[in-house]
Design a protein around this motif. Structure first.
Motif, PDB file in Angstrom:
ATOM      1  N   ALA A  16      85.117   2.160  -5.928  1.00 41.20           N
ATOM      2  CA  ALA A  16      85.422   0.821  -6.425  1.00 41.20           C
ATOM      3  C   ALA A  16      85.522  -0.175  -5.277  1.00 41.20           C
ATOM      4  CB  ALA A  16      86.722   0.846  -7.227  1.00 41.20           C
ATOM      5  N   ALA A  17      86.131   0.251  -4.160  1.00 40.11           N
ATOM      6  CA  ALA A  17      86.283  -0.634  -3.007  1.00 40.11           C
ATOM      7  C   ALA A  17      84.946  -0.935  -2.348  1.00 40.11           C
ATOM      8  CB  ALA A  17      87.241  -0.007  -1.997  1.00 40.11           C
ATOM      9  N   VAL A  18      84.106   0.090  -2.193  1.00 37.25           N
ATOM     10  CA  VAL A  18      82.777  -0.105  -1.606  1.00 37.25           C
ATOM     11  C   VAL A  18      81.940  -1.024  -2.490  1.00 37.25           C
ATOM     12  CG1 VAL A  18      80.591   1.063  -1.112  1.00 37.25           C
ATOM     13  CG2 VAL A  18      82.732   2.017  -0.260  1.00 37.25           C
ATOM     14  N   THR A  19      82.015  -0.829  -3.799  1.00 38.28           N
ATOM     15  CA  THR A  19      81.273  -1.671  -4.737  1.00 38.28           C
ATOM     16  C   THR A  19      81.762  -3.111  -4.676  1.00 38.28           C
ATOM     17  OG1 THR A  19      80.929   0.217  -6.211  1.00 38.28           O
ATOM     18  CG2 THR A  19      80.636  -1.973  -7.157  1.00 38.28           C
ATOM     19  N   ASP A  23      79.525  -6.296  -3.475  1.00 32.82           N
ATOM     20  CA  ASP A  23      79.350  -7.462  -4.334  1.00 32.82           C
ATOM     21  C   ASP A  23      79.731  -8.739  -3.589  1.00 32.82           C
ATOM     22  OD1 ASP A  23      78.860  -8.585  -7.094  1.00 32.82           O
ATOM     23  OD2 ASP A  23      80.954  -9.189  -6.834  1.00 32.82           O
ATOM     24  N   ALA A  24      80.840  -8.676  -2.834  1.00 36.24           N
ATOM     25  CA  ALA A  24      81.270  -9.842  -2.066  1.00 36.24           C
ATOM     26  C   ALA A  24      80.263 -10.205  -0.979  1.00 36.24           C
ATOM     27  CB  ALA A  24      82.639  -9.574  -1.441  1.00 36.24           C
ATOM     28  N   LEU A  25      79.721  -9.196  -0.302  1.00 32.13           N
ATOM     29  CA  LEU A  25      78.745  -9.449   0.754  1.00 32.13           C
ATOM     30  C   LEU A  25      77.450 -10.033   0.192  1.00 32.13           C
ATOM     31  CD1 LEU A  25      79.230  -6.240   2.928  1.00 32.13           C
ATOM     32  CD2 LEU A  25      79.956  -8.572   3.489  1.00 32.13           C
ATOM     33  N   ARG A  26      77.012  -9.524  -0.964  1.00 29.54           N
ATOM     34  CA  ARG A  26      75.800 -10.083  -1.574  1.00 29.54           C
ATOM     35  C   ARG A  26      76.025 -11.542  -1.969  1.00 29.54           C
ATOM     36  NH1 ARG A  26      75.718  -4.736  -3.357  1.00 29.54           N
ATOM     37  NH2 ARG A  26      76.884  -5.199  -5.270  1.00 29.54           N
ATOM     38  N   GLY A  27      77.234 -11.834  -2.470  1.00 34.84           N
ATOM     39  CA  GLY A  27      77.547 -13.220  -2.790  1.00 34.84           C
ATOM     40  C   GLY A  27      77.550 -14.100  -1.558  1.00 34.84           C
ATOM     41  N   ASN A  80      71.933   2.212   0.155  1.00 29.65           N
ATOM     42  CA  ASN A  80      70.487   2.064   0.072  1.00 29.65           C
ATOM     43  C   ASN A  80      70.126   0.582  -0.083  1.00 29.65           C
ATOM     44  OD1 ASN A  80      68.015   1.763  -1.895  1.00 29.65           O
ATOM     45  ND2 ASN A  80      67.730   3.701  -0.850  1.00 29.65           N
ATOM     46  N   PRO A  81      69.104   0.072   0.642  1.00 29.95           N
ATOM     47  CA  PRO A  81      68.818  -1.365   0.616  1.00 29.95           C
ATOM     48  C   PRO A  81      68.181  -1.874  -0.665  1.00 29.95           C
ATOM     49  CG  PRO A  81      67.200  -0.218   1.958  1.00 29.95           C
ATOM     50  CD  PRO A  81      68.261   0.790   1.621  1.00 29.95           C
ATOM     51  N   VAL A  82      67.909  -0.977  -1.624  1.00 23.68           N
ATOM     52  CA  VAL A  82      67.392  -1.408  -2.932  1.00 23.68           C
ATOM     53  C   VAL A  82      68.396  -1.120  -4.041  1.00 23.68           C
ATOM     54  CG1 VAL A  82      65.553  -1.140  -4.654  1.00 23.68           C
ATOM     55  CG2 VAL A  82      65.000  -1.075  -2.219  1.00 23.68           C
ATOM     56  N   THR A  83      68.996   0.071  -4.010  1.00 18.36           N
ATOM     57  CA  THR A  83      69.850   0.500  -5.115  1.00 18.36           C
ATOM     58  C   THR A  83      71.334   0.597  -4.757  1.00 18.36           C
ATOM     59  OG1 THR A  83      69.533   2.845  -4.549  1.00 18.36           O
ATOM     60  CG2 THR A  83      67.962   1.854  -6.096  1.00 18.36           C
ATOM     61  N   GLY A  84      71.690   0.461  -3.484  1.00 16.39           N
ATOM     62  CA  GLY A  84      73.050   0.737  -3.046  1.00 16.39           C
ATOM     63  C   GLY A  84      74.075  -0.293  -3.482  1.00 16.39           C
ATOM     64  N   VAL A  85      75.116   0.150  -4.188  1.00 18.11           N
ATOM     65  CA  VAL A  85      76.157  -0.768  -4.655  1.00 18.11           C
ATOM     66  C   VAL A  85      76.948  -1.356  -3.495  1.00 18.11           C
ATOM     67  CG1 VAL A  85      76.388   0.331  -6.912  1.00 18.11           C
ATOM     68  CG2 VAL A  85      77.807   1.135  -4.993  1.00 18.11           C
ATOM     69  N   GLY A  86      76.955  -0.675  -2.347  1.00 21.05           N
ATOM     70  CA  GLY A  86      77.686  -1.165  -1.186  1.00 21.05           C
ATOM     71  C   GLY A  86      76.839  -1.943  -0.209  1.00 21.05           C
ATOM     72  N   SER A  87      75.565  -2.140  -0.514  1.00 22.97           N
ATOM     73  CA  SER A  87      74.651  -2.795   0.418  1.00 22.97           C
ATOM     74  C   SER A  87      74.629  -4.303   0.230  1.00 22.97           C
ATOM     75  CB  SER A  87      73.234  -2.253   0.238  1.00 22.97           C
ATOM     76  OG  SER A  87      72.302  -3.002   0.998  1.00 22.97           O
ATOM     77  N   ALA A  88      74.736  -5.043   1.336  1.00 24.37           N
ATOM     78  CA  ALA A  88      74.601  -6.498   1.279  1.00 24.37           C
ATOM     79  C   ALA A  88      73.154  -6.912   1.052  1.00 24.37           C
ATOM     80  CB  ALA A  88      75.111  -7.114   2.582  1.00 24.37           C
ATOM     81  N   LEU A  89      72.207  -5.982   1.279  1.00 24.76           N
ATOM     82  CA  LEU A  89      70.783  -6.283   1.157  1.00 24.76           C
ATOM     83  C   LEU A  89      70.234  -6.034  -0.236  1.00 24.76           C
ATOM     84  CD1 LEU A  89      69.560  -4.507   4.425  1.00 24.76           C
ATOM     85  CD2 LEU A  89      70.274  -6.891   4.150  1.00 24.76           C
ATOM     86  N   ALA A  90      70.824  -5.084  -0.954  1.00 23.09           N
ATOM     87  CA  ALA A  90      70.281  -4.646  -2.242  1.00 23.09           C
ATOM     88  C   ALA A  90      70.567  -5.645  -3.349  1.00 23.09           C
ATOM     89  CB  ALA A  90      70.872  -3.291  -2.619  1.00 23.09           C
ATOM     90  N   PRO A  91      69.627  -5.810  -4.334  1.00 26.04           N
ATOM     91  CA  PRO A  91      69.933  -6.715  -5.458  1.00 26.04           C
ATOM     92  C   PRO A  91      71.212  -6.384  -6.238  1.00 26.04           C
ATOM     93  CG  PRO A  91      67.568  -6.280  -5.341  1.00 26.04           C
ATOM     94  CD  PRO A  91      68.229  -5.404  -4.292  1.00 26.04           C
ATOM     95  N   PRO A  92      71.675  -5.148  -6.492  1.00 27.59           N
ATOM     96  CA  PRO A  92      70.951  -3.865  -6.407  1.00 27.59           C
ATOM     97  C   PRO A  92      70.174  -3.577  -7.694  1.00 27.59           C
ATOM     98  CG  PRO A  92      73.237  -3.467  -7.000  1.00 27.59           C
ATOM     99  CD  PRO A  92      73.086  -4.962  -6.877  1.00 27.59           C
TER     100      PRO A  92
END
Length: 238
Positions: A16-19, A23-27, A80-92
């Motif tokens: 939950a924390a990583v997700t 989410d915050a980083l993608r925003g 993962n840069p496409v599917t990763g819930v913790g990635s700032a790069l992924a849509p996901p």
């Protein structure tokens, strides 16, 4: 510990924390490419961002160590840069089983822009490589990307719902051929991008060499034994 859809356990609070952080980083990334605030505000935000980085850097892992939440058998890769819930790069992107392979719906914001208002062609390649790999995994086939070909039929507009599809076209021995498309969700039968990939199961001695230093979070040697997303090293897999 909580089991995921594949039955593999994980730390629910950590997930939950990583997700939440992802989410915050993608925003933040999205806001950073849209903002029109003055220079003084940009510098103030940069100072806050650097302070946040220092807090996260207080405890880090080497690149050869998998994150605690990753599970190669369950194909769970949180950064993962496409599917990763913790990635700032992924849509996901979230792929799911379809009749013929896998399918996912998503849209791309201005952080992924190439030509003005349109998706960068390299991002199309990134997400289609992931889609083809997901289709191979769903079919129970081992493979790492050996060749990826794309035909750009029409540009992919930003901030517009699109549908990604991928499926196995043929397989024999160590090789599997896959095909996929990106299309507008409103007109899914009209591809904007068509992809064809060849995935190859590396010989055993090459697999051992590629993943000789990979460990899990506890330090135990954990080489992948079947397909995983985003593990192919540069230079091909044959």
């Amino acid at each position: 510990m909580t089991p995921d859809a594949e039955g593999a356990p994980y730390d629910r609070e950590l997930m939950a924390a990583v997700t939440d952080l992802g989410d915050a980083l993608r925003g933040l990334v999205d806001a950073s490419v849209r903002t029109t605030v003055p220079p003084a505000e940009l510098r103030a935000v940069a100072t806050v961002a650097r302070a946040a980085r220092e807090r996260l850097a207080a405890s880090t892992r080497p690149a050869t160590q998998l994150p605690e939440l990753d599970d190669l058998v369950a194909f769970r890769r949180v950064h993962n840069p496409v599917t990763g819930v913790g990635s700032a790069l992924a849509p996901p992107v979230r792929f799911r089983q379809d009749v013929d392979g896998v399918v996912a719906e998503t849209s791309f914001g201005p952080a992924y822009e190439g030509p003005p208002g349109l998706l960068h062609g390299g991002v199309s390649g990134l997400v289609m490589d992931q889609a083809l790999g997901a289709a191979a995994i769903r079919a129970g086939l081992w493979g790492m990307t050996a060749r990826l070909e794309l035909d750009y039929r029409r540009p992919v507009p930003l901030e517009t719902p699109v549908v990604l599809r991928a499926a196995v076209a043929e397989s024999a021995g160590r090789k599997v051929v896959l095909a996929g498309t990106i299309a507008l969700a409103a007109t899914p039968a009209t591809p904007l991008v068509e992809a064809r990939g060849v995935f190859v199961l590396p010989r055993e001695e090459l697999r051992a060499a590629y993943f000789a230093r990979i460990t899990d979070a506890s330090g135990r040697h954990t080489p992948p034994s079947r397909p995983t997303d985003a593990t192919a090293p540069a230079g091909g897999a044959a």
